[in-house]
Motif scaffolding. Structure first.
Motif, PDB file in Angstrom:
ATOM      1  N   ARG A 227     -14.502 -87.904  14.928  1.00  0.00           N
ATOM      2  CA  ARG A 227     -13.702 -88.765  15.790  1.00  0.00           C
ATOM      3  C   ARG A 227     -13.008 -87.915  16.851  1.00  0.00           C
ATOM      4  O   ARG A 227     -12.482 -86.851  16.555  1.00  0.00           O
ATOM      5  N   GLY A 228     -13.033 -88.387  18.079  1.00  0.00           N
ATOM      6  CA  GLY A 228     -12.333 -87.687  19.142  1.00  0.00           C
ATOM      7  C   GLY A 228     -12.923 -86.340  19.503  1.00  0.00           C
ATOM      8  O   GLY A 228     -12.222 -85.477  20.021  1.00  0.00           O
ATOM      9  N   ALA A 229     -14.208 -86.153  19.228  1.00  0.00           N
ATOM     10  CA  ALA A 229     -14.862 -84.872  19.538  1.00  0.00           C
ATOM     11  C   ALA A 229     -16.234 -85.141  20.130  1.00  0.00           C
ATOM     12  O   ALA A 229     -16.817 -86.222  19.967  1.00  0.00           O
ATOM     13  N   ALA A 230     -16.757 -84.128  20.829  1.00  0.00           N
ATOM     14  CA  ALA A 230     -18.074 -84.243  21.455  1.00  0.00           C
ATOM     15  C   ALA A 230     -19.048 -83.279  20.789  1.00  0.00           C
ATOM     16  O   ALA A 230     -18.740 -82.097  20.606  1.00  0.00           O
ATOM     17  N   LEU A 231     -20.227 -83.801  20.448  1.00  0.00           N
ATOM     18  CA  LEU A 231     -21.314 -82.986  19.913  1.00  0.00           C
ATOM     19  C   LEU A 231     -22.358 -82.817  21.020  1.00  0.00           C
ATOM     20  O   LEU A 231     -22.860 -83.799  21.572  1.00  0.00           O
ATOM     21  N   GLY A 232     -22.674 -81.587  21.360  1.00  0.00           N
ATOM     22  CA  GLY A 232     -23.727 -81.319  22.329  1.00  0.00           C
ATOM     23  C   GLY A 232     -25.069 -81.308  21.638  1.00  0.00           C
ATOM     24  O   GLY A 232     -25.252 -80.604  20.639  1.00  0.00           O
ATOM     25  N   LEU A 233     -26.014 -82.103  22.146  1.00  0.00           N
ATOM     26  CA  LEU A 233     -27.365 -82.153  21.584  1.00  0.00           C
ATOM     27  C   LEU A 233     -28.312 -81.578  22.632  1.00  0.00           C
ATOM     28  O   LEU A 233     -28.502 -82.164  23.701  1.00  0.00           O
ATOM     29  N   VAL A 234     -28.895 -80.422  22.330  1.00  0.00           N
ATOM     30  CA  VAL A 234     -29.742 -79.742  23.314  1.00  0.00           C
ATOM     31  C   VAL A 234     -31.089 -79.405  22.699  1.00  0.00           C
ATOM     32  O   VAL A 234     -31.244 -79.317  21.480  1.00  0.00           O
ATOM     33  N   GLY A 235     -32.054 -79.196  23.562  1.00  0.00           N
ATOM     34  CA  GLY A 235     -33.409 -78.854  23.136  1.00  0.00           C
ATOM     35  C   GLY A 235     -34.363 -79.086  24.278  1.00  0.00           C
ATOM     36  O   GLY A 235     -34.055 -79.821  25.228  1.00  0.00           O
ATOM     37  N   GLU A 236     -35.530 -78.461  24.206  1.00  0.00           N
ATOM     38  CA  GLU A 236     -36.534 -78.656  25.234  1.00  0.00           C
ATOM     39  C   GLU A 236     -37.056 -80.089  25.187  1.00  0.00           C
ATOM     40  O   GLU A 236     -36.877 -80.811  24.201  1.00  0.00           O
ATOM     41  N   ASN A 237     -37.724 -80.508  26.267  1.00  0.00           N
ATOM     42  CA  ASN A 237     -38.374 -81.813  26.256  1.00  0.00           C
ATOM     43  C   ASN A 237     -39.373 -81.845  25.110  1.00  0.00           C
ATOM     44  O   ASN A 237     -40.137 -80.912  24.903  1.00  0.00           O
ATOM     45  N   GLY A 238     -39.352 -82.949  24.346  1.00  0.00           N
ATOM     46  CA  GLY A 238     -40.238 -83.069  23.203  1.00  0.00           C
ATOM     47  C   GLY A 238     -39.669 -82.489  21.922  1.00  0.00           C
ATOM     48  O   GLY A 238     -40.362 -82.430  20.908  1.00  0.00           O
ATOM     49  N   SER A 239     -38.409 -82.074  21.947  1.00  0.00           N
ATOM     50  CA  SER A 239     -37.798 -81.449  20.763  1.00  0.00           C
ATOM     51  C   SER A 239     -37.352 -82.469  19.727  1.00  0.00           C
ATOM     52  O   SER A 239     -37.086 -82.117  18.577  1.00  0.00           O
ATOM     53  N   GLY A 240     -37.248 -83.746  20.108  1.00  0.00           N
ATOM     54  CA  GLY A 240     -36.820 -84.781  19.169  1.00  0.00           C
ATOM     55  C   GLY A 240     -35.495 -85.432  19.527  1.00  0.00           C
ATOM     56  O   GLY A 240     -35.020 -86.308  18.792  1.00  0.00           O
ATOM     57  N   LYS A 241     -34.909 -85.057  20.651  1.00  0.00           N
ATOM     58  CA  LYS A 241     -33.611 -85.627  21.035  1.00  0.00           C
ATOM     59  C   LYS A 241     -33.706 -87.138  21.247  1.00  0.00           C
ATOM     60  O   LYS A 241     -32.920 -87.907  20.693  1.00  0.00           O
ATOM     61  N   SER A 242     -34.689 -87.551  22.045  1.00  0.00           N
ATOM     62  CA  SER A 242     -34.802 -88.974  22.372  1.00  0.00           C
ATOM     63  C   SER A 242     -35.125 -89.807  21.144  1.00  0.00           C
ATOM     64  O   SER A 242     -34.564 -90.904  20.956  1.00  0.00           O
ATOM     65  N   THR A 243     -36.021 -89.316  20.294  1.00  0.00           N
ATOM     66  CA  THR A 243     -36.368 -90.059  19.082  1.00  0.00           C
ATOM     67  C   THR A 243     -35.152 -90.220  18.179  1.00  0.00           C
ATOM     68  O   THR A 243     -34.902 -91.311  17.644  1.00  0.00           O
TER      69      THR A 243
ATOM     70  N   HIS B 222     -29.519 -80.722  29.819  1.00  0.00           N
ATOM     71  CA  HIS B 222     -30.173 -79.430  30.031  1.00  0.00           C
ATOM     72  C   HIS B 222     -29.224 -78.448  30.697  1.00  0.00           C
ATOM     73  O   HIS B 222     -29.521 -77.250  30.757  1.00  0.00           O
ATOM     74  N   ALA B 223     -28.097 -78.934  31.226  1.00  0.00           N
ATOM     75  CA  ALA B 223     -27.113 -78.071  31.876  1.00  0.00           C
ATOM     76  C   ALA B 223     -26.218 -77.469  30.789  1.00  0.00           C
ATOM     77  O   ALA B 223     -25.194 -78.041  30.404  1.00  0.00           O
ATOM     78  N   LEU B 224     -26.631 -76.320  30.281  1.00  0.00           N
ATOM     79  CA  LEU B 224     -25.940 -75.734  29.129  1.00  0.00           C
ATOM     80  C   LEU B 224     -24.496 -75.369  29.456  1.00  0.00           C
ATOM     81  O   LEU B 224     -23.634 -75.392  28.574  1.00  0.00           O
ATOM     82  N   GLU B 225     -24.221 -75.007  30.714  1.00  0.00           N
ATOM     83  CA  GLU B 225     -22.840 -74.686  31.083  1.00  0.00           C
ATOM     84  C   GLU B 225     -21.941 -75.903  30.871  1.00  0.00           C
ATOM     85  O   GLU B 225     -20.811 -75.773  30.390  1.00  0.00           O
ATOM     86  N   ASP B 226     -22.450 -77.095  31.200  1.00  0.00           N
ATOM     87  CA  ASP B 226     -21.675 -78.316  31.011  1.00  0.00           C
ATOM     88  C   ASP B 226     -21.487 -78.612  29.530  1.00  0.00           C
ATOM     89  O   ASP B 226     -20.411 -79.036  29.098  1.00  0.00           O
ATOM     90  N   VAL B 227     -22.528 -78.399  28.745  1.00  0.00           N
ATOM     91  CA  VAL B 227     -22.431 -78.618  27.294  1.00  0.00           C
ATOM     92  C   VAL B 227     -21.352 -77.719  26.700  1.00  0.00           C
ATOM     93  O   VAL B 227     -20.523 -78.166  25.893  1.00  0.00           O
ATOM     94  N   MET B 228     -21.352 -76.455  27.104  1.00  0.00           N
ATOM     95  CA  MET B 228     -20.351 -75.511  26.596  1.00  0.00           C
ATOM     96  C   MET B 228     -18.941 -75.914  27.027  1.00  0.00           C
ATOM     97  O   MET B 228     -17.961 -75.656  26.323  1.00  0.00           O
ATOM     98  N   SER B 229     -18.834 -76.556  28.182  1.00  0.00           N
ATOM     99  CA  SER B 229     -17.531 -76.942  28.708  1.00  0.00           C
ATOM    100  C   SER B 229     -16.972 -78.179  28.020  1.00  0.00           C
ATOM    101  O   SER B 229     -15.769 -78.276  27.776  1.00  0.00           O
ATOM    102  N   VAL B 230     -17.843 -79.136  27.684  1.00  0.00           N
ATOM    103  CA  VAL B 230     -17.401 -80.447  27.217  1.00  0.00           C
ATOM    104  C   VAL B 230     -17.302 -80.539  25.694  1.00  0.00           C
ATOM    105  O   VAL B 230     -16.435 -81.229  25.161  1.00  0.00           O
ATOM    106  N   CYS B 231     -18.172 -79.836  24.971  1.00  0.00           N
ATOM    107  CA  CYS B 231     -18.389 -80.114  23.553  1.00  0.00           C
ATOM    108  C   CYS B 231     -17.632 -79.171  22.621  1.00  0.00           C
ATOM    109  O   CYS B 231     -17.467 -77.987  22.902  1.00  0.00           O
ATOM    110  N   GLU B 232     -17.214 -79.733  21.482  1.00  0.00           N
ATOM    111  CA  GLU B 232     -16.571 -78.930  20.434  1.00  0.00           C
ATOM    112  C   GLU B 232     -17.598 -78.280  19.514  1.00  0.00           C
ATOM    113  O   GLU B 232     -17.334 -77.248  18.893  1.00  0.00           O
ATOM    114  N   SER B 233     -18.772 -78.913  19.396  1.00  0.00           N
ATOM    115  CA  SER B 233     -19.843 -78.349  18.568  1.00  0.00           C
ATOM    116  C   SER B 233     -21.178 -78.650  19.235  1.00  0.00           C
ATOM    117  O   SER B 233     -21.285 -79.540  20.082  1.00  0.00           O
TER     118      SER B 233
END
Length: 516
Positions: free
Chosen positions: A29-45, A200-211
């Motif tokens: 609750r009240g936190a952001a999880l960054g989900l990253v991976g190449e295209n086809g890694s399983g994020k969308s599924t 895909h913008a890892l700098e943004d993920v690092m800025s926004v997410c707690e994990s």
């Protein structure tokens, strides 16, 4: 306190092929999880299962401690799951208030009539929460991309969302819009709303997410709390190998031979007296903010947009009354920033798209297209571009990942062996592995003697690839930086048009040269 969302052992197969292998993650609750991976890694599924589009073959999900198994997207919305998609789901011809309540119009008591006054009051309150200063009756078509995204967030809030999933939210935003988005995400977290942030913008993920969690080939490749992770670790997890140098080493230097010469290019309200040269084997980066005139300049060079005065010479030959056909004949190629809308025909096959710019080379007698020549040419280019499939004749480009779509667009132009390649945002919306492939292609181009004009919103990309960087602001070139004088702060300052800071001595004048 238990996590807001818990996912354990999530697996999914399509037609006997397993695409998710026991994926596990949690969102607090009240936190952001960054989900990253190449295209086809399983994020969308994974997200489609979470959103009720697909049902998992195995695994469990719990939302607020209770079993969560949405049968469809409507059930996911009712449970408090909201999506902010990369391709926003809004109706441009409708107003803000109509978009917010399109599937839930409140009715007047006892009457089958829409309660317009209630809709307007509710919309005004929601717009205040997302800092959108527009009337509820404003048509969505009049909003910028960033403002439309705020409407989507307001729509999620109107459904009392507990968890909001952001899919590539900054792809089409200006930097001020990105900063505003991040501030609103911070406020959402303060309200206890959970966030899944896919980018895909890892700098943004690092800025926004707690994990952060990294997926690769449908499996969790690693992750953890943000402070424990380095950017290089994340990239290595994503691609399954160490990438010591994302940008390839250049084996050749620019030659003295001038490929492109632009003098005094002007168009009222767009650009003013643009002059520069690009040499054989040279990559010239063009840095500027959204609306600076970068893309407009590229379109003028290729003959897509008109200009009122100035000249364009390619290999010493003047392009009289430029048009795309004349530019192509002279040896120019142009990769548009909108690959889906302008670079590809989405319902055509890979093969059909690859030969679009070189139909004469696959024509037989009487100018009729040869199916065998098309297939052979596309197969050869597909292999050279390392496409994810060899079935170039019957695979539609709309079924490819963003990175593979971009390779098709580039391959289409490479068949013409261009002398000048104008690249407008060549890596937008593609993963780090695909980016590295594009960088290698650009490197091979200039090593073969071609010239490249590279337009990018990513300053690191410009610094990593370019021999020289030009800056543009409000349609005027404001600076020229040689590679040995690259300085991020100086380039960004020049790109914003704040040349006075340089002249005032806040940034060494030696780091910026006047454009001749």
């Amino acid at each position: 306190m238990a996590p807001l969302l818990e996912v354990e052992g999530l697996s999914k197969s399509f037609f006997g092929v397993t695409v998710l292998h026991g994926v596990e993650f949690a969102v607090d609750r009240g936190a952001a999880l960054g989900l990253v991976g190449e295209n086809g890694s399983g994020k969308s599924t994974s997200m489609n299962i979470l959103g009720g589009v697909y049902q998992a073959d195995s695994g469990t999900m719990r939302l607020e401690g209770l079993s969560y198994q949405p049968a469809n997207p409507k059930a996911a919305t009712a449970a408090g799951i909201a999506f902010i998609h990369q391709e926003l789901n809004l109706f441009p011809n409708l107003t803000i208030e109509e978009n917010l309540f399109i599937d839930a119009f409140p009715r007047r008591a006892g009457l089958p009539l829409i309660d317009r006054s209630r809709i307007r009051r509710s919309t005004a309150e929601l717009l205040l929460q997302v800092d959108l200063d527009h009337s509820p009756s404003t048509p969505v078509s009049k909003l910028s991309q960033g403002e439309r995204q705020l409407v989507e967030i307001a729509k999620a809030l109107s459904r009392s969302a507990k968890l909001i999933i952001f899919d590539e939210p900054t792809t089409s935003l200006t930097r001020p819009e990105v900063e505003r988005l991040f501030a609103i995400i911070g406020r959402l977290k303060n309200r206890g709303i959970g966030i899944i942030y896919i980018s895909h913008a890892l700098e943004d993920v690092m800025s926004v997410c707690e994990s952060i969690i990294v997926l690769r080939d449908g499996r969790v490749a690693g992750g953890g709390a943000r402070p424990t992770l380095e950017m290089q670790q994340i990239i290595s997890m994503m691609v399954g190998r160490s990438i010591d140098a994302i940008y390839p080493e250049r084996k050749a230097r620019p030659a003295a031979e001038t490929v492109l010469s632009v003098r005094g290019l002007s168009q009222p309200g767009v650009c003013e007296a643009i002059s520069f040269d690009i040499h054989a084997g040279e990559i010239v980066g063009l840095a500027g903010l959204m609306g600076s005139g970068r893309s407009e300049l590229a379109r003028m060079l290729f003959g897509l947009d008109r200009f009122s005065s100035g000249t364009i010479h390619l290999d010493g030959q003047k392009l009289h009354d430029p048009s795309p056909a004349k530019a192509m004949t002279a040896g120019m190629a142009f990769l548009t920033e909108d690959r889906r809308g302008e670079g590809l025909i989405m319902d055509f096959s890979i093969a059909e798209n690859i030969v679009l710019a070189s139909l004469d080379s696959v024509s037989g007698m009487l100018g009729l297209l040869s199916g065998s020549r098309i297939s052979a040419a596309a197969s050869e280019m597909g292999t050279a571009m390392h496409l994810s499939t060899t079935r170039v004749d019957d695979t539609l480009v709309k079924h490819l990942s963003g990175g593979n779509q971009q390779k098709v667009v580039i391959g289409k132009w490479l068949r013409r062996k261009p002398r000048l390649f104008v690249l407008d945002e060549p890596t937008r919306g593609i993963d780090v592995g695909a980016k590295q492939e594009v960088y290698r292609i650009i490197n091979r181009l200039v090593e073969d003697g071609s010239a490249v004009l590279l337009i990018s919103s990513e300053i690191e990309e410009l610094l990593g690839l370019s021999d020289r960087v030009l800056t543009i602001s409000r349609g005027e070139l404001t600076g020229s930086f040689e590679r040995q004088n690259f300085d991020r702060e100086a380039i960004m300052t020049a790109a914003t048009g704040l040349a006075g800071k340089i002249l005032a001595g806040k940034i060494p004048a030696a780091k910026i040269e006047a454009v001749q």
